[in-house]
Design an enzyme around this catalytic site. Structure first.
Site, PDB file in Angstrom:
ATOM      1  CD  GLU A  68      -2.846  -1.270   2.389  1.00 22.55           C
ATOM      2  OE1 GLU A  68      -2.811  -0.352   3.225  1.00 22.55           O
ATOM      3  OE2 GLU A  68      -3.569  -2.268   2.504  1.00 22.55           O
ATOM      4  CD  GLU A 123      -4.917  -7.696   1.992  1.00 26.22           C
ATOM      5  OE1 GLU A 123      -5.766  -6.914   2.462  1.00 26.22           O
ATOM      6  OE2 GLU A 123      -3.696  -7.486   2.062  1.00 26.22           O
TER       7      GLU A 123
END
Ligand code: G3I
Length: 389
Positions: free
Chosen positions: A177, A290
């Site tokens: 991220e 995810e």
């Protein structure tokens, strides 16, 4: 406590209702976990892991270690999934709560469970702005840890953690991220690591990681990098950065698209397929890392969707993600971020939302489970085998 009771109450019914799991009773799971991994059963059942195995794909889930204490949960985990990701237990905050004092208990437990059940492990995550130990962030903030010491600590962290599990982790999310959600997107200059050490910290981390465990597949992992932002701006930025990294010989080997979706937003499975294929075109592996699909619910306990159409949209979007993965031979794993609604991070982070996983709060499989099962059943006779070399 309330959450645990729901899981425990529904667990037995959940196991009995899961196709391919009927013989793995709670008591069998407790008595003999190895039974669940009987290699003679490989490819024989219609579990997600067995169906996926027919085309060389692995299906994974994030796991919270204390859930392994619930036999029915452990049975579903062992029977349906062939990859395990520690949801939190490999993050720096957890493994080194005080400087120089390590707690590997949760991570060790999950790695050992995976090995006992013929599963692989996705290591998550080494370089991220979140869930850092307080001693580290406090030291940086008050100046007792200089930038140069911070760099050294990071190097040490990567070698220590990867060294402990060397040879036992299939894929590592080395960096997580780093890109902004803006249009255009780019590496976030305000990120904790980037603001102190510059963007070069990311390729450095990959190089250290490759030294620490040369056999591990090293991933860049992020959300909204397969068109989920609508503009594809984040995907474009990550793609360009990956090109630069590869040109510089940085050992990035894969891209993980997290796949956190919400039924209230538009989503294009076709766009996701194209973006995954574009990363694969760079010679990289790709993975859904995810996956979950949230929607608005009555309350955080029962998690019943408030919009009747959500029970169609939720499995549909799961299926679109799976189909995108199936269409790209470089897509080697499809991981969900927890498999039961009672364990999902969603109700705690998104007020009013839930119903994001494959199983309900009582551990009964939902339409999304059947959707993935059906996709994999069809794929077993038509989708290209995964490319693993
Ligand atoms: O362990 C402490 C506990 O001691 C304390 O009493 C309690 C009080 O709130 O907090 C507990 O820590 C929580 C931790 O999960 C473990 O349960 C944190 O508050 C909570 O913020 C943390 O949330 C995790 C989140 O990352 C943090 O950003 C989620 O469980 C985890 O599923 C989630 O995972 C991330 C991926 O790593 C990266 N991609 C997004 C994904 C979802 O946010």
């Amino acid at each position: 406590m309330r959450r645990r009771r729901f899981l425990a109450l529904g667990a037995a019914a959940g196991v009995a209702a899961v196709p391919g799991v009927a013989t793995a009773t709670a008591s069998a799971a407790t008595r003999s976990p190895r039974l669940l991994a009987d290699p003679s059963a490989a490819g024989a059942s219609d579990s997600l892991r067995d169906l996926a195995a027919r085309i060389g794909l692995r299906v994974g889930t994030a796991v919270i270690p204390f859930d392994l204490d619930t036999p029915a949960y452990a049975a579903v985990l062992a029977n349906q999934f062939s990859v395990v990701t520690p949801g939190n237990e490999m993050k720096w905050q957890v493994v080194e709560p005080a400087q120089g004092q390590f707690d590997w208990s949760g991570a060790d437990r999950l790695v050992s469970f995976a090995e006992q059940h013929g599963q692989r492990v996705r290591g998550h995550t080494l370089l991220w702005h979140n869930q850092l130990p307080d001693w580290l962030t406090t030291g940086v903030a008050n100046g007792t840890i200089s930038n140069s010491q911070l760099m050294d600590l990071l190097e040490q962290h990567i070698f220590t953690e990867m060294g402990r599990y060397r040879g036992r982790i299939w894929q590592w999310d080395v960096a997580n991220e780093f890109f902004t959600d803006s249009n255009p997107s780019g590496i976030n200059p305000n990120d904790f690591w980037v603001s102190h050490l510059g963007p070069d910290v990311i390729p450095r981390a990959f190089r250290w990681a490759h030294q620490a465990d040369p056999g591990a597949l090293l991933f860049y992992n992020d959300y909204n990098i397969a068109g989920e932002d609508g503009s594809n701006a984040k995907s474009d930025a990550v793609y360009q950065w990956l090109q630069q990294m590869l040109d510089q010989g940085v050992p990035v080997m894969g891209v993980g698209n997290q796949g956190h979706l919400d039924t209230q937003f538009g989503f294009s499975g076709e766009r996701m397929t194209q973006d995954l294929q574009r990363y694969a075109g760079l010679g990289l592996k790709v993975a859904i890392t995810e996956a979950d699909v949230r929607t608005f619910v009555n309350n955080a306990t029962a998690q019943v969707p408030t919009d009747n159409l959500a029970v169609f949209a939720q499995p549909y979007e799961f299926g679109q993600m799976m189909k995108a993965c199936l269409a790209v031979p470089a897509c080697i794993s499809f991981t969900v971020w927890g498999f039961g609604d009672a364990d999902s991070w969603i109700p705690g982070f998104f007020t009013g939302e839930g119903y994001a996983t494959l199983y309900d709060v009582n551990l009964n499989p939902k339409p999304a489970f059947s959707e993935l099962q059906q996709d994999l059943r069809l794929a077993a006779t038509g989708a290209p085998r995964r490319v693993h070399t």
